[in-house]
Design a protein around this motif. Structure first.
Motif, short mmCIF file in Angstrom:
data_model
loop_
_atom_site.label_atom_id
_atom_site.label_comp_id
_atom_site.label_asym_id
_atom_site.label_seq_id
_atom_site.Cartn_x
_atom_site.Cartn_y
_atom_site.Cartn_z
N ASN A 99 -23.33 -1.88 0.48
CA ASN A 99 -22.53 -3.05 0.79
C ASN A 99 -21.05 -2.68 0.75
O ASN A 99 -20.70 -1.53 0.45
N GLU A 100 -20.16 -3.64 1.04
CA GLU A 100 -18.75 -3.33 1.15
C GLU A 100 -18.17 -2.82 -0.17
O GLU A 100 -17.36 -1.88 -0.20
N ALA A 101 -18.57 -3.44 -1.28
CA ALA A 101 -18.06 -3.02 -2.59
C ALA A 101 -18.51 -1.60 -2.92
O ALA A 101 -17.73 -0.78 -3.41
N GLN A 102 -19.79 -1.32 -2.64
CA GLN A 102 -20.31 0.03 -2.91
C GLN A 102 -19.62 1.06 -2.02
O GLN A 102 -19.27 2.15 -2.48
N LEU A 103 -19.41 0.70 -0.76
CA LEU A 103 -18.73 1.62 0.15
C LEU A 103 -17.31 1.90 -0.33
O LEU A 103 -16.84 3.05 -0.31
N GLY A 104 -16.59 0.85 -0.75
CA GLY A 104 -15.23 1.03 -1.23
C GLY A 104 -15.18 1.98 -2.42
O GLY A 104 -14.30 2.84 -2.51
N ALA A 105 -16.13 1.84 -3.33
CA ALA A 105 -16.19 2.71 -4.50
C ALA A 105 -16.48 4.15 -4.09
O ALA A 105 -15.88 5.10 -4.61
N VAL A 106 -17.39 4.33 -3.14
CA VAL A 106 -17.73 5.67 -2.67
C VAL A 106 -16.54 6.33 -1.97
O VAL A 106 -16.23 7.51 -2.20
N LEU A 107 -15.86 5.57 -1.13
CA LEU A 107 -14.73 6.12 -0.38
C LEU A 107 -13.59 6.55 -1.29
O LEU A 107 -12.78 7.41 -0.91
N PHE A 108 -13.51 5.95 -2.48
CA PHE A 108 -12.44 6.31 -3.40
C PHE A 108 -12.59 7.74 -3.91
O PHE A 108 -11.65 8.32 -4.45
N ALA A 109 -13.78 8.34 -3.71
CA ALA A 109 -14.00 9.72 -4.16
C ALA A 109 -13.09 10.69 -3.43
O ALA A 109 -12.63 11.68 -4.02
N MET A 110 -12.80 10.44 -2.16
CA MET A 110 -12.00 11.38 -1.39
C MET A 110 -10.57 11.47 -1.90
O MET A 110 -10.06 12.57 -2.13
N PRO A 111 -9.84 10.34 -2.08
CA PRO A 111 -8.49 10.46 -2.64
C PRO A 111 -8.47 11.03 -4.05
O PRO A 111 -7.51 11.69 -4.43
N ILE A 112 -9.53 10.79 -4.83
CA ILE A 112 -9.59 11.40 -6.16
C ILE A 112 -9.64 12.92 -6.04
O ILE A 112 -8.93 13.64 -6.74
N GLY A 113 -10.50 13.41 -5.14
CA GLY A 113 -10.57 14.85 -4.92
C GLY A 113 -9.25 15.42 -4.44
O GLY A 113 -8.83 16.52 -4.83
N LEU A 114 -8.55 14.66 -3.59
CA LEU A 114 -7.26 15.10 -3.08
C LEU A 114 -6.23 15.19 -4.19
O LEU A 114 -5.53 16.20 -4.33
N ILE A 115 -6.13 14.13 -5.00
CA ILE A 115 -5.14 14.11 -6.07
C ILE A 115 -5.39 15.20 -7.10
O ILE A 115 -4.47 15.89 -7.56
N LEU A 116 -6.67 15.39 -7.47
CA LEU A 116 -7.00 16.40 -8.48
C LEU A 116 -6.66 17.81 -8.01
O LEU A 116 -6.38 18.69 -8.83
N THR A 117 -6.67 18.02 -6.69
CA THR A 117 -6.43 19.35 -6.16
C THR A 117 -4.96 19.63 -5.89
O THR A 117 -4.58 20.79 -5.70
N LEU A 118 -4.12 18.59 -5.87
CA LEU A 118 -2.70 18.80 -5.55
C LEU A 118 -2.02 19.85 -6.43
O LEU A 118 -1.39 20.78 -5.90
N PRO A 119 -2.11 19.76 -7.76
CA PRO A 119 -1.44 20.79 -8.56
C PRO A 119 -2.03 22.18 -8.38
O PRO A 119 -1.31 23.18 -8.44
N ILE A 120 -3.36 22.24 -8.13
CA ILE A 120 -3.99 23.54 -7.90
C ILE A 120 -3.48 24.15 -6.60
O ILE A 120 -3.20 25.35 -6.53
N THR A 121 -3.35 23.32 -5.57
CA THR A 121 -2.84 23.80 -4.29
C THR A 121 -1.41 24.32 -4.44
O THR A 121 -1.06 25.38 -3.91
N GLY A 122 -0.59 23.57 -5.19
CA GLY A 122 0.78 24.04 -5.42
C GLY A 122 0.81 25.38 -6.11
O GLY A 122 1.61 26.26 -5.77
#
Length: 389
Positions: free
Chosen positions: A46-69
């Protein structure tokens, strides 16, 4: 005087090579985004579940920012670029194979990490290629990313129309983009990274760049607000049908793409400070216009102004970050992007909270102030800021 290219590739070849990887990034991301409804249906979300799932991508992005730097302070952006491109396309294949929610969440975490590795490194490449030119070429790279997004969405539409499953869609796209990556890798720029004296995993931008990080914060906050809320604003505030509501997002995206494609010409003619100032003004005026006069024509015009306003801010900030003499280009971009992505992630939910407590019009009016913040921060910039880095 322009710098001599550090390899046998001509500046034109290096420019084309960098542009191809911007296209790969945009096309790959749009391919995934175009199949979100299909994947939602297949996994019964459903929409709520999809929203929660989609939040995984920005979490992965943010967690990797300092490593990328950190990686870009040790290795050439050329090496990180290839790894990011291969990683992105492998992950894209696995997304198509996900058969339950947890598999999708894990692959989206990896997709966010891969996108970060690729996007920071291609911008570091663009900054390096920019140094070979007297004129600004930076915003055109981002324009190519936007065009690739349109192309990826169009291919996704055809795949849906002909009932091609995401599994085969992503496989075809991944193979094609991997071949492009390997073929054009030789036309990318090799630069020796600047060793970092700061051993911390996370570091803020140096003092000279901190102002630009907040400009990036304001722009990316407005950008993601438009991604998440433009269609809803047209439907609930402008009071158009659901089918017409998507026009708000289309107006915004077309204007942003056109702004990026003409941005270099404007920067070369008027300078970075002037273009940044008018970018902030466009955001401010555009959102106020849509807020104070919530009618179809005025709101559409307002969203066009916002698209033009945000189009060139991040490329210009990255261009300036390339001047850093104490940080490698990649490390500087990663530190600025960290501040920018905080705005990208946190401000759109704030819009929802204000809309729930008061009204969506009020929340858009508050976001308009971010355009004013850009104008304020630009006010004290050096009047002689050159167009080229």
């Amino acid at each position: 005087m322009t710098e001599k290219p550090p390899s046998y590739r001509s500046p034109k070849q290096l420019r084309i090579g960098s542009a191809v990887f911007f296209f790969i990034s945009g096309f790959g991301y749009a391919s995934w985004a175009s199949r979100i409804p299909t994947i939602q249906y297949e996994l019964h979300l459903n929409e709520a579940q999809l929203g929660a799932v989609l939040f995984a991508m920005p979490i992965g992005l943010i967690l990797t920012l300092p490593i990328t730097g950190r990686l870009l302070g040790i290795y050439s952006s050329k090496s990180v670029l290839l790894f990011g491109a291969i990683f992105l396309n492998i992950v894209l294949c696995f997304i198509g194979l996900a058969v339950n929610v947890w598999q999708l969440v894990i692959t989206l975490l990896c997709l966010g990490s891969a996108r970060n590795l690729l996007n920071i490194s291609i911008n570091a490449q663009a900054v390096g290629v920019q140094k070979l030119y007297k004129k600004s070429i930076m915003t055109t790279f981002h324009g190519i990313w936007s065009l690739a997004g349109f192309a990826g969405a169009a291919v996704g539409y055809l795949m849906v129309y002909y009932n091609v499953t995401p599994e085969y869609h992503f496989l075809f796209v991944s193979i094609a983009l991997l071949l492009f990556s390997l073929y054009f890798f030789g036309d990318t720029l090799h630069e020796k990274p600047i060793p970092q004296t700061n051993k911390k995993l996370f570091s803020l931008p140096e003092k000279a760049l901190l102002k630009f990080a907040f400009i990036c914060f304001a722009s990316m906050a407005c950008e993601n607000t438009m991604y998440d809320w433009s269609g809803i604003y047209f439907e609930k505030v402008v009071h158009v049908s659901k089918s017409t509501a998507t026009a708000g997002f289309v107006f915004y995206m077309v204007a942003m793409t056109l702004g990026r494609l003409v941005g270099d010409k404007l920067i070369n003619q008027y300078g970075i400070k002037t273009v940044l100032k008018f970018s902030g003004l466009f955001i401010l005026i555009g959102l106020l216009l849509a807020t104070l006069l919530p009618f179809l024509i005025t709101s559409a015009l307002g969203f066009v102004l916002v698209g033009l306003g945000v189009s060139c801010i991040v490329p210009m900030v990255f261009q300036i970050a390339g001047r850093s003499t104490t940080m490698s280009s990649g490390s500087a971009l990663a530190s600025i992007s960290t501040i920018g992505y905080i705005g990208f992630l946190l401000v759109p939910p704030f819009v929802g909270f204000v809309a729930q407590a008061a009204s969506l019009r009020l929340s858009f009016g508050i976001i308009a102030l971010l355009g004013g913040l850009v104008v304020f921060l630009v006010r004290n910039l050096d009047d002689h800021t050159p167009a080229q880095v």
